[in-house]
Design a protein around this motif. Structure first.
Motif, short mmCIF file in Angstrom:
data_model
loop_
_atom_site.label_atom_id
_atom_site.label_comp_id
_atom_site.label_asym_id
_atom_site.label_seq_id
_atom_site.Cartn_x
_atom_site.Cartn_y
_atom_site.Cartn_z
N LEU A 151 0.81 -1.22 0.00
CA LEU A 151 0.00 0.00 0.00
C LEU A 151 0.84 1.27 0.00
N ASN A 152 2.16 1.11 -0.05
CA ASN A 152 3.08 2.26 -0.04
C ASN A 152 2.89 3.11 1.22
N GLN A 153 2.70 2.44 2.35
CA GLN A 153 2.44 3.15 3.60
C GLN A 153 3.66 3.22 4.52
N LEU A 154 4.79 2.64 4.11
CA LEU A 154 5.95 2.64 5.00
C LEU A 154 6.40 4.03 5.42
N PRO A 155 6.57 4.98 4.50
CA PRO A 155 7.07 6.30 4.92
C PRO A 155 6.18 6.97 5.96
N SER A 156 4.87 6.83 5.82
CA SER A 156 3.96 7.49 6.77
C SER A 156 4.01 6.85 8.15
N CYS A 157 4.51 5.62 8.22
CA CYS A 157 4.57 4.91 9.51
C CYS A 157 5.88 5.14 10.26
N PHE A 158 6.89 5.66 9.59
CA PHE A 158 8.21 5.77 10.21
C PHE A 158 8.20 6.69 11.43
N THR A 159 7.54 7.84 11.32
CA THR A 159 7.48 8.75 12.46
C THR A 159 6.74 8.11 13.62
N SER A 207 15.34 -1.44 13.05
CA SER A 207 15.69 -0.75 14.28
C SER A 207 15.61 0.75 14.07
N GLU A 208 15.60 1.49 15.18
CA GLU A 208 15.57 2.95 15.07
C GLU A 208 16.88 3.48 14.52
N ASP A 209 17.99 2.84 14.84
CA ASP A 209 19.27 3.26 14.26
C ASP A 209 19.23 3.15 12.73
N GLU A 210 18.68 2.05 12.25
CA GLU A 210 18.55 1.86 10.80
C GLU A 210 17.61 2.91 10.20
N LEU A 211 16.54 3.19 10.91
CA LEU A 211 15.59 4.20 10.44
C LEU A 211 16.24 5.58 10.39
N LEU A 212 17.05 5.90 11.40
CA LEU A 212 17.73 7.19 11.43
C LEU A 212 18.69 7.33 10.26
N GLN A 237 14.83 14.53 12.92
CA GLN A 237 14.62 15.40 14.07
C GLN A 237 13.65 14.80 15.07
N THR A 238 12.61 14.14 14.57
CA THR A 238 11.67 13.45 15.46
C THR A 238 12.39 12.39 16.29
N ILE A 239 13.26 11.63 15.64
CA ILE A 239 14.02 10.59 16.36
C ILE A 239 14.92 11.21 17.40
N TYR A 240 15.63 12.29 17.03
CA TYR A 240 16.53 12.94 17.99
C TYR A 240 15.75 13.51 19.17
N LEU A 258 19.23 20.18 16.69
CA LEU A 258 19.42 21.51 16.12
C LEU A 258 20.19 21.48 14.80
N ASN A 259 20.90 20.39 14.55
CA ASN A 259 21.66 20.29 13.31
C ASN A 259 20.79 19.96 12.10
N GLN A 260 19.51 19.66 12.34
CA GLN A 260 18.61 19.35 11.23
C GLN A 260 17.94 20.62 10.74
N TYR A 261 17.52 20.59 9.49
CA TYR A 261 16.92 21.78 8.89
C TYR A 261 15.49 22.00 9.35
N ALA A 262 14.78 20.93 9.61
CA ALA A 262 13.39 21.05 10.07
C ALA A 262 13.38 21.56 11.51
N LYS A 263 12.27 22.09 11.92
CA LYS A 263 12.14 22.58 13.29
C LYS A 263 10.80 22.14 13.85
N LEU A 264 10.66 20.81 14.03
CA LEU A 264 9.45 20.23 14.58
C LEU A 264 9.55 20.15 16.10
N ASN A 265 8.41 20.26 16.76
CA ASN A 265 8.36 20.07 18.22
C ASN A 265 9.33 21.01 18.93
N ILE A 266 9.49 22.23 18.38
CA ILE A 266 10.54 23.13 18.84
C ILE A 266 10.35 23.55 20.29
N ALA A 267 9.10 23.75 20.74
CA ALA A 267 8.87 24.19 22.11
C ALA A 267 9.32 23.14 23.11
N ASN A 268 8.97 21.88 22.86
CA ASN A 268 9.40 20.82 23.78
C ASN A 268 10.91 20.64 23.74
#
Length: 215
Positions: A4-12, A40-45, A58-61, A85-95
């Motif tokens: 179903l090509n759903q792998l990418p949406s499940c990674f987070t 594993s998460e290392d492989e995913l990262l 960034q989510t993983i970090y 902080l080394n990633q370009y995205a800025k998700l979950n920045i407040a936490n």
């Protein structure tokens, strides 16, 4: 999921799931659902970094920072705060800013390097601004950062007042895990001050909050 090509949406989601499992002490492997396509998460990262999915990295970090802080692995928390902080995205920045500030205040109490206090106060400054816009979301976090700041500077009476207010605010605004966290850090404050009875009481309160949270 592959068909179903759903792998990418499940990674987070699998990284978030892994964090929850670690917090509750489960040994389950959430990567089993990928049937060998990601193990594993290392492989995913490494996958995320190799294809430029910086938001996933960034989510993983952040998840690693979050879990490390709750288990008091402060050097590990600091490492992942920097990697975030080394990633370009800025998700979950407040936490990220919240847990970075708490981590740096911890190191400020165990180091003569003034940089730790500077970073902690940068986090505190952000929450002062945000709290003017939403007391519900940010007040208890601001109060806890202020408590840790006072503790780091040896201002014990001011710190004690802020810890109590942080606990009350988290309870009133129904952030049960942050009520637990405030009690946890308050217990460290009391233990450092030699008040072991109060330290034990706040450890018990923290445990009760964490259990209600599901950890």
């Amino acid at each position: 999921m592959l068909q179903l090509n759903q792998l990418p949406s499940c990674f987070t989601h699998v990284s978030n799931h892994l964090s929850v499992l670690m917090l509750i002490g489960s040994k389950k492997n959430p990567f089993q659902v990928f049937n060998g396509h990601m193990n594993s998460e290392d492989e995913l990262l490494q996958h995320a970094l190799s294809i430029g999915r910086f938001s996933l990295a960034q989510t993983i970090y952040f998840n690693r920072l979050f879990v490390a802080f709750f288990f008091k692995r402060y050097e590990e928390a600091q490492k992942y705060a920097g990697k975030y902080l080394n990633q370009y995205a800025k998700l979950n920045i407040a936490n990220h800013i919240f847990y970075t500030g708490l981590t740096e205040f911890y190191f400020a109490r165990h180091s003569s390097n003034s940089k730790h206090l500077e970073i902690g106060h940068e986090s505190l400054s952000s929450f002062k601004t945000w709290a003017t816009h939403s007391t519900w979301n940010w007040e208890n976090k601001l109060l806890l950062l202020e408590a840790e700041s006072h503790f780091s500077r040896g201002e014990m009476e001011e710190a004690e007042e802020k810890y109590n207010r942080a606990i009350e605010s988290a309870h009133r605004h129904r952030f049960i895990h942050e009520e637990g966290l405030a009690n946890d850090l308050f217990s460290t404050f009391h233990r450092t001050s030699g008040n072991l009875d109060s330290a034990k009481r706040h450890v018990a309160e923290a445990r009760s909050c964490y259990e209600k949270w599901g950890a």
